[in-house]
Design an enzyme around this catalytic site. Structure first.
Site, PDB file in Angstrom:
ATOM      1  N   ASP A 151       0.808  -1.220   0.000  1.00 28.26           N
ATOM      2  CA  ASP A 151       0.000   0.000   0.000  1.00 28.26           C
ATOM      3  C   ASP A 151       0.846   1.277   0.000  1.00 28.26           C
ATOM      4  O   ASP A 151       2.079   1.235   0.019  1.00 28.26           O
ATOM      5  CB  ASP A 151      -0.971  -0.050   1.194  1.00 28.26           C
ATOM      6  CG  ASP A 151      -2.356   0.475   0.844  1.00 28.26           C
ATOM      7  OD1 ASP A 151      -2.463   1.352  -0.029  1.00 28.26           O
ATOM      8  OD2 ASP A 151      -3.333   0.026   1.464  1.00 28.26           O
ATOM      9  N   TRP A 195      -3.148   3.391  -6.130  1.00 23.92           N
ATOM     10  CA  TRP A 195      -4.273   4.253  -6.496  1.00 23.92           C
ATOM     11  C   TRP A 195      -4.065   5.098  -7.758  1.00 23.92           C
ATOM     12  O   TRP A 195      -4.718   6.135  -7.933  1.00 23.92           O
ATOM     13  CB  TRP A 195      -4.642   5.177  -5.329  1.00 23.92           C
ATOM     14  CG  TRP A 195      -4.582   4.529  -3.988  1.00 23.92           C
ATOM     15  CD1 TRP A 195      -5.133   3.324  -3.655  1.00 23.92           C
ATOM     16  CD2 TRP A 195      -3.936   5.034  -2.803  1.00 23.92           C
ATOM     17  NE1 TRP A 195      -4.858   3.050  -2.334  1.00 23.92           N
ATOM     18  CE2 TRP A 195      -4.148   4.082  -1.787  1.00 23.92           C
ATOM     19  CE3 TRP A 195      -3.228   6.209  -2.522  1.00 23.92           C
ATOM     20  CZ2 TRP A 195      -3.641   4.258  -0.494  1.00 23.92           C
ATOM     21  CZ3 TRP A 195      -2.740   6.389  -1.240  1.00 23.92           C
ATOM     22  CH2 TRP A 195      -2.942   5.424  -0.253  1.00 23.92           C
ATOM     23  N   GLY A 196      -3.092   4.702  -8.601  1.00 20.75           N
ATOM     24  CA  GLY A 196      -2.917   5.393  -9.875  1.00 20.75           C
ATOM     25  C   GLY A 196      -2.102   6.670  -9.800  1.00 20.75           C
ATOM     26  O   GLY A 196      -2.105   7.462 -10.740  1.00 20.75           O
ATOM     27  N   ASP A 216     -10.211   3.553  -3.810  1.00 22.02           N
ATOM     28  CA  ASP A 216     -10.967   2.393  -3.323  1.00 22.02           C
ATOM     29  C   ASP A 216     -12.377   2.363  -3.909  1.00 22.02           C
ATOM     30  O   ASP A 216     -13.095   3.359  -3.925  1.00 22.02           O
ATOM     31  CB  ASP A 216     -11.057   2.428  -1.795  1.00 22.02           C
ATOM     32  CG  ASP A 216      -9.711   2.156  -1.156  1.00 22.02           C
ATOM     33  OD1 ASP A 216      -8.709   2.019  -1.898  1.00 22.02           O
ATOM     34  OD2 ASP A 216      -9.648   2.085   0.078  1.00 22.02           O
TER      35      ASP A 216
HETATM   36  C1  GLA Z   1      -6.172   1.320   1.293  1.00 23.29           C
HETATM   37  C2  GLA Z   1      -6.292   0.341   0.131  1.00 23.29           C
HETATM   38  C3  GLA Z   1      -7.439  -0.617   0.407  1.00 23.29           C
HETATM   39  C4  GLA Z   1      -7.194  -1.359   1.708  1.00 23.29           C
HETATM   40  C5  GLA Z   1      -6.981  -0.372   2.844  1.00 23.29           C
HETATM   41  C6  GLA Z   1      -6.527  -1.049   4.129  1.00 23.29           C
HETATM   42  O1  GLA Z   1      -7.270   2.148   1.381  1.00 23.29           O
HETATM   43  O2  GLA Z   1      -6.502   1.028  -1.071  1.00 23.29           O
HETATM   44  O3  GLA Z   1      -7.577  -1.535  -0.659  1.00 23.29           O
HETATM   45  O4  GLA Z   1      -6.077  -2.196   1.569  1.00 23.29           O
HETATM   46  O5  GLA Z   1      -5.990   0.604   2.510  1.00 23.29           O
HETATM   47  O6  GLA Z   1      -6.279  -0.151   5.151  1.00 23.29           O
END
Ligand code: GLA
Length: 432
Positions: A151, A195-196, A216
């Protein structure tokens, strides 16, 4: 660049073959299919819950149709590392330890995935892997994990990191590559959850096996439309070993009509996104299960001959190349091992007929006719000559078709299906 990639690139250059930079370390040639805990359970996870969902993946027949991964998301860790700096699983919720969990998953025939973060902390505030990359890669491997979602939260300040986004992700990519080399074990699949940002679709393939292109997902039509619109412009980034990740399959949590749910699954499958189920399988309904088990769409997602995504050939409601997050492109096609795939999305809030000329798709041959297979009704719907009309496509609904060459079209038709620069050999009949 590893030695084999340099060799590959040099050979390709000599032969004049265009190369796509890929993390071609032999794993994740095709999209990963499986389960992820985040959407249904967020931080409320423990070892028994994960195993219960895994067992349901089996008993509901999802594993049998190809969903072979089970992934933990955030919140599996203790808030503190050990005295030697290693990550520690939550002592209560994962009391039997991660080797026990991955052992159980492997015994059931699943690959196991874990979650980490490239910054100081994960998005939910658990330890991140920044400056612990090699140590954590080793830990994940020692615990028996096959896949890492990585992440983008809590990025260190510039004067500490002294890297851009690429470098920040490269650190773990290098650690995983190094580990695979020294341990001689199968490389851990590396999934960038980013996230791009910083146009990840331009460089993600040299760093990882998939990369999130958008934020998300939420279970509503607006979120789907916006993700489909964004990804419609970057489909060329997807191929074998590396792909745009449109985020998890958000079905069965309410918020979508049946037709919207079908559109969601169709777009994700045909755009060759990873397909990670985010539903509480203890409460899944038959309609959702039926969507997830559409084996004809799954076969195209897992096509081992054609790795590319479907792409729009006409936007439909909007002029071509319009970016509109509530009304994405409507007419899409792409190559597959068994024919040309078409995806039609009715972005309107009312049923509509959807018409296209076959040769609007670059994968169709002029002067040929095509048998039409409907990938949702699972029926053969006759032969398409020149064009095809899908009647009364429901509001926010989808049509998915596989067109197979069925020989020369009948004689006696107009010379050209599309009168664009068409001419007779002697130039007497010229159009377009
Ligand atoms: C981010 C990611 C999600 C998830 C959460 C977990 O928002 O984009 O897919 O993994 O973190 O905290």
């Amino acid at each position: 660049m590893p030695a084999h990639s340099v060799l590959l690139a040099a050979t390709a250059l000599l032969l004049g073959i265009p190369t796509v930079l890929t993390l071609s370390n032999g794993v994740a040639r095709l999209p990963v299919l499986g389960y992820n805990t985040w959407n249904a359970f967020a931080c409320n996870i423990d070892q028994d819950l994960v195993l219960t969902q895994a067992k349901l993946m089996k008993s509901l027949g999802l594993q049998a149709v190809g969903y072979t991964h089970v992934h933990l998301d955030d919140c599996w860790a203790d808030k503190n590392r050990s005295a030697s700096g290693t990550l520690v699983p939550d002592q209560t919720r994962f009391s039997r330890g991660m080797n026990n969990l991955t052992g159980e998953l492997h015994a059931m025939g699943f690959n196991a995935g874990i979650y980490g973060d490239s910054g100081w902390f994960t998005c939910a505030g658990y330890p991140g892997s920044f400056e612990h990359e090699a140590q954590d890669a080793q830990t994940f491997q020692d615990w028996g994990f096959d896949y890492l979602k990585y992440d983008n939260c809590n990025i260190p300040f510039d004067d500490i990191i002294r890297e851009g986004m690429v470098g920040k992700y490269q650190r773990m990519s290098d650690a995983l590559t190094q580990l695979a080399q020294t341990s001689r074990k199968t490389p851990i699949i590396f999934s960038l959850c980013q996230w791009g940002w910083e146009q990840v679709w331009l460089w993600g393939a040299s760093v990882g096996h998939s990369w999130r292109t958008t934020g998300d997902i939420s279970p509503n039509w607006d979120a789907l439309a916006s993700i489909i619109n964004f990804n419609s412009f970057i489909t060329q980034a997807t191929g074998f070993y590396g792909r745009n990740d449109m985020d998890m399959v958000r079905l069965g949590n309410g918020g979508l009509t049946y037709d919207e749910a079908k559109t969601h699954f169709t777009a994700w499958a045909l755009m060759k996104s990873p397909l990670l189920i985010g539903t509480n399988l203890s409460a899944i309904d038959d309609a959702t299960l039926g969507i997830l088990k559409n084996t004809e769409l799954l076969a195209i997602n897992q096509d081992s001959v054609q790795g590319s995504s479907v792409s729009p050939f006409r936007w439909g409601v909007n002029p071509d190349w319009t970016s509109d997050s509530s009304s994405p492109a409507q007419y899409w096609s792409g190559p597959s091992e068994n024919g040309t795939v078409f995806m039609l999305i009715n972005t309107l809030a009312e049923p509509s007929d959807m018409f296209f000329n076959l040769t609007e798709s670059p994968w169709i041959r002029a002067g040929r006719q095509y048998s039409v297979r409907d990938l949702w009704t699972h029926t053969n719907n006759g032969t398409a000559v020149r064009n095809f009309t899908a009647r009364a496509v429901p509001e926010h609904g989808v049509v998915a078709l596989l067109l197979k060459d069925a020989g020369d079209e009948p004689t006696g038709l107009t010379p050209c299906a599309v009168w664009d620069n068409c001419a007779s050999q002697n130039g007497t009949a010229v159009q377009g």
